[in-house]
Design a protein around this motif. Structure first.
Motif, PDB file in Angstrom:
ATOM      1  N   LEU A 156     -22.678 -22.781 -54.420  1.00  0.00           N
ATOM      2  CA  LEU A 156     -23.394 -21.514 -54.609  1.00  0.00           C
ATOM      3  C   LEU A 156     -22.561 -20.331 -54.125  1.00  0.00           C
ATOM      4  O   LEU A 156     -22.531 -19.274 -54.772  1.00  0.00           O
ATOM      5  CB  LEU A 156     -24.726 -21.548 -53.851  1.00  0.00           C
ATOM      6  N   LEU A 157     -21.877 -20.497 -52.998  1.00  0.00           N
ATOM      7  CA  LEU A 157     -21.046 -19.410 -52.470  1.00  0.00           C
ATOM      8  C   LEU A 157     -19.933 -19.064 -53.441  1.00  0.00           C
ATOM      9  O   LEU A 157     -19.748 -17.890 -53.798  1.00  0.00           O
ATOM     10  CB  LEU A 157     -20.462 -19.814 -51.113  1.00  0.00           C
ATOM     11  N   PHE A 158     -19.198 -20.073 -53.895  1.00  0.00           N
ATOM     12  CA  PHE A 158     -18.100 -19.819 -54.824  1.00  0.00           C
ATOM     13  C   PHE A 158     -18.610 -19.262 -56.151  1.00  0.00           C
ATOM     14  O   PHE A 158     -18.028 -18.324 -56.713  1.00  0.00           O
ATOM     15  CB  PHE A 158     -17.304 -21.099 -55.067  1.00  0.00           C
ATOM     16  N   SER A 159     -19.707 -19.834 -56.663  1.00  0.00           N
ATOM     17  CA  SER A 159     -20.265 -19.368 -57.938  1.00  0.00           C
ATOM     18  C   SER A 159     -20.694 -17.912 -57.849  1.00  0.00           C
ATOM     19  O   SER A 159     -20.477 -17.133 -58.782  1.00  0.00           O
ATOM     20  CB  SER A 159     -21.462 -20.243 -58.336  1.00  0.00           C
ATOM     21  N   SER A 160     -21.315 -17.535 -56.719  1.00  0.00           N
ATOM     22  CA  SER A 160     -21.749 -16.149 -56.541  1.00  0.00           C
ATOM     23  C   SER A 160     -20.555 -15.201 -56.515  1.00  0.00           C
ATOM     24  O   SER A 160     -20.571 -14.147 -57.167  1.00  0.00           O
ATOM     25  CB  SER A 160     -22.556 -16.012 -55.245  1.00  0.00           C
ATOM     26  N   LEU A 161     -19.510 -15.577 -55.788  1.00  0.00           N
ATOM     27  CA  LEU A 161     -18.309 -14.733 -55.723  1.00  0.00           C
ATOM     28  C   LEU A 161     -17.642 -14.608 -57.091  1.00  0.00           C
ATOM     29  O   LEU A 161     -17.208 -13.522 -57.490  1.00  0.00           O
ATOM     30  CB  LEU A 161     -17.322 -15.312 -54.699  1.00  0.00           C
ATOM     31  N   PHE A 162     -17.565 -15.721 -57.813  1.00  0.00           N
ATOM     32  CA  PHE A 162     -16.940 -15.701 -59.133  1.00  0.00           C
ATOM     33  C   PHE A 162     -17.768 -14.868 -60.110  1.00  0.00           C
ATOM     34  O   PHE A 162     -17.221 -14.102 -60.926  1.00  0.00           O
ATOM     35  CB  PHE A 162     -16.778 -17.133 -59.650  1.00  0.00           C
ATOM     36  N   GLY A 163     -19.108 -15.003 -60.034  1.00  0.00           N
ATOM     37  CA  GLY A 163     -19.969 -14.211 -60.910  1.00  0.00           C
ATOM     38  C   GLY A 163     -19.849 -12.727 -60.621  1.00  0.00           C
ATOM     39  O   GLY A 163     -19.797 -11.903 -61.551  1.00  0.00           O
ATOM     40  N   ILE A 164     -19.783 -12.356 -59.329  1.00  0.00           N
ATOM     41  CA  ILE A 164     -19.604 -10.950 -58.957  1.00  0.00           C
ATOM     42  C   ILE A 164     -18.274 -10.428 -59.485  1.00  0.00           C
ATOM     43  O   ILE A 164     -18.182  -9.303 -60.011  1.00  0.00           O
ATOM     44  CB  ILE A 164     -19.680 -10.801 -57.425  1.00  0.00           C
ATOM     45  N   ALA A 165     -17.226 -11.258 -59.377  1.00  0.00           N
ATOM     46  CA  ALA A 165     -15.907 -10.850 -59.864  1.00  0.00           C
ATOM     47  C   ALA A 165     -15.929 -10.596 -61.368  1.00  0.00           C
ATOM     48  O   ALA A 165     -15.385  -9.597 -61.857  1.00  0.00           O
ATOM     49  CB  ALA A 165     -14.872 -11.926 -59.521  1.00  0.00           C
ATOM     50  N   LEU A 166     -16.558 -11.493 -62.133  1.00  0.00           N
ATOM     51  CA  LEU A 166     -16.634 -11.311 -63.591  1.00  0.00           C
ATOM     52  C   LEU A 166     -17.460 -10.080 -63.945  1.00  0.00           C
ATOM     53  O   LEU A 166     -17.143  -9.356 -64.901  1.00  0.00           O
ATOM     54  CB  LEU A 166     -17.242 -12.559 -64.243  1.00  0.00           C
ATOM     55  N   ALA A 167     -18.522  -9.827 -63.185  1.00  0.00           N
ATOM     56  CA  ALA A 167     -19.351  -8.645 -63.449  1.00  0.00           C
ATOM     57  C   ALA A 167     -18.548  -7.372 -63.233  1.00  0.00           C
ATOM     58  O   ALA A 167     -18.670  -6.404 -64.005  1.00  0.00           O
ATOM     59  CB  ALA A 167     -20.585  -8.657 -62.550  1.00  0.00           C
TER      60      ALA A 167
END
Length: 436
Positions: A156-167
């Motif tokens: 969840l931590l990595f997915s959240s960071l990656f999603g924020i980066a793509l956004a």
């Protein structure tokens, strides 16, 4: 008519559970040998669990226009989880003190063989450090390690960071979002194929349980089991029913809508076994994809309502059975410790037993050896834990979506009423919107 009902997955799962019980009763040796069927199903689900969570969370966050909403949804979800899980712990504590299922057993802890739970305690104590250890464990040694070990919070931590980066990348991140979209569809198709095996898995799991322990093995602990199930029913009907009413929907209609998933959980004793399809169904009912992607996975760890009820009931039951005196302050200390350790629970079979062993190992007043008393019936109570966890997370997701304005109320009412409107895109709201 019969063919139409037999074609439904939940009916097939129910038949599998019934056949499993009969096999365990009349041919226990055969029932024990069928254990790999249930184990294989859980492994197949866990095989796709990490990629499904990753794709869902990343896509949900990457399509948010306002990053402030991510923190707002997450904070409200954590508040909701903490309140509900605390209430579940307190409810279990109150009921077990009223009913006193362990009273009169007069078990001498010195006569118990604690070796049979040594492996559980060793596994649990390795991760039962303080708050700092828990926070450090949120950070994976590597991304590959987190996925390889199915560490939910790390993913969840990595997915959240990656999603924020793509956004933040905007149009430059769109190719990655498109690839993840196709990847997500592929993963859910695999889940659909695996779910066809659920009746067979349920049959194997129930056959093993009854064949291994026998129906007679649970007679002496029947009072504890009955109390556990009754308390879970009370929690679902009274507490979750009240939350559902406040959120503008019928709990009964939601349970009917999720009947296939609930029967699957009943057969496999694992709330994790239905996570992918539960997420899909909640999106279809009108909950926005970002909320589903954030709340359901985190709910496995932070909102295990059924396991919280089990923790306090099992701990006090052991004290009652071994004539261990506990003052009110002692019980409040047990409650306080469980407020922390319960947040490390996973959604898989046996995790409740492991967490309880770790909790008792950190305390001096309740004998850890008393866990042996639960070995014969823990598997039977795990169904109540898992199904309560699943219902709690489903209701919580809809309630949190309503709280943050990310719920299509009209579609919710239509779907739960049995109407089938055209399949929509993930719900769009003024608060949680998608990038063009």
């Amino acid at each position: 008519m019969a063919k139409r009902y037999l074609g439904k997955l939940y009916v097939q799962v129910l038949i599998g559970v019934t056949l499993g019980i009969l096999l365990g009763v009349f041919w226990p040796e055969v029932g024990v040998d069928l254990k790999p069927l249930g184990d294989a199903f859980i492994k197949l689900i866990k095989m796709v669990f990490a990629p499904v969570i990753f794709a869902t969370v990343v896509l949900g966050i990457a399509r948010m226009e306002n990053m402030k909403e991510l923190g707002r949804v997450g904070m409200r979800a954590l508040i909701y989880f903490e309140v509900l899980s605390t209430f579940a712990l307190v409810l279990g504590l109150v009921v077990v003190n009223i009913v006193q299922p362990g009273q009169g057993m007069n078990v001498d802890p010195a006569t118990l063989d604690a070796k049979s739970i040594a492996s559980y305690t060793a596994a649990a104590s390795s991760g039962s450090g303080g708050l700092s250890d828990f926070l450090l464990n949120l950070i994976p040694a590597s991304v590959i390690d987190a996925f390889a070990k199915n560490e939910i919070l790390q993913i969840l931590l990595f997915s959240s960071l990656f999603g924020i980066a793509l956004a933040h990348l905007g149009p430059r991140g769109k190719p990655a979002v498109d690839v993840l979209e196709a990847f997500s569809h592929g993963m859910f198709h695999i889940v659909g194929m695996v779910m066809r095996l659920a009746p067979l898995a349920a049959c194997g799991a129930m056959a093993f349980t009854v064949g291994k322990y026998g129906l007679g093995s649970i007679v002496s602990l029947g009072k504890l089991m009955a109390t556990m199930y009754l308390t879970c029913v009370m929690f679902v009907v009274l507490v979750l029913g009240f939350i559902a009413r406040l959120s503008g929907f019928s709990l009964w209609k939601l349970l009917k809508y999720l009947k296939e998933e609930l029967f699957t959980v009943l057969g496999t004793s694992s709330s994790e076994s239905v996570v992918p399809q539960l997420m899909t169904k909640l999106e279809r009912v009108g909950v926005s994809k970002p909320v589903v992607g954030l709340v359901i996975p985190s709910g496995l760890t932070f909102n295990p309502d059924g396991q919280c009820i089990y923790y306090t009931m099992a701990a006090i039951f052991i004290a009652q059975a071994t004539n261990t005196p506990l003052t009110l302050m002692d019980q409040l200390i047990v409650l306080g410790v469980l407020l922390l350790t319960s947040k490390g629970s996973a959604g898989v079979t046996g995790s409740g037993f492991i967490t309880l062993a770790a909790t008792l190992a950190t305390m001096d007043n309740i004998p850890v050896a008393g866990m042996v008393l639960l070995l014969g019936v823990d598997r039977f109570m795990s169904e109540a834990r898992a199904i309560t966890n699943t219902i709690g997370n489903a209701v919580g997701t809809v309630a949190i979506a309503r709280w943050v304005g990310a719920l299509d109320q009209q579609r919710l009412e239509q779907v739960l009423a049995g109407q089938q409107p055209p399949e929509p895109e993930p719900a769009v709201t003024p608060i949680l919107t998608r990038n063009a």
